[in-house]
Design a protein around this motif. Structure first.
Motif: not given
Length: 93
Positions: A5, A11-12, A14-16, A18-19, A24, A86, A89
């Motif tokens: 993680t 991280i990429d 997850f950020a993708y 999350k945006r 989601q 993901i 989290e």
């Protein structure tokens, strides 16, 4: 083996996710069970084209997988291990 993680790949991804609220929502919906795009569309109450695009993008990022790729209709999607990480989290952190 589960992805780290702290890795740039995780991280990429997850950020993708999350945006986008739609990304989601799709992840939260298909975590519960394997679903078709039509079922996801009904659950989210959005256009089919939106769900189709989100699934394609998530698949390209290895967050979801299509279980019966050769079918023209009724394709079933589920989360990959990366997708599950993901999801957890998003839900529990």
């Amino acid at each position: 083996m589960l992805p780290d993680t702290n890795s740039p790949t995780y991280i990429d991804a997850f950020a993708y996710v999350k945006r986008s609220k739609n990304r989601q929502k799709v992840i939260k919906i298909i975590e519960k069970s394997r679903m078709t795009p039509s079922e996801i569309t009904e659950t989210m109450n959005v256009r089919f084209s939106l769900v189709s695009r989100v699934l394609r993008e998530l698949k390209d990022k290895d967050i979801v997988v299509c279980l019966n790729e050769n079918e023209k209709t009724g394709k079933l999607y589920k989360l990959t291990r990366l997708g599950l990480l993901i999801y957890y989290e998003l839900q529990y952190k």
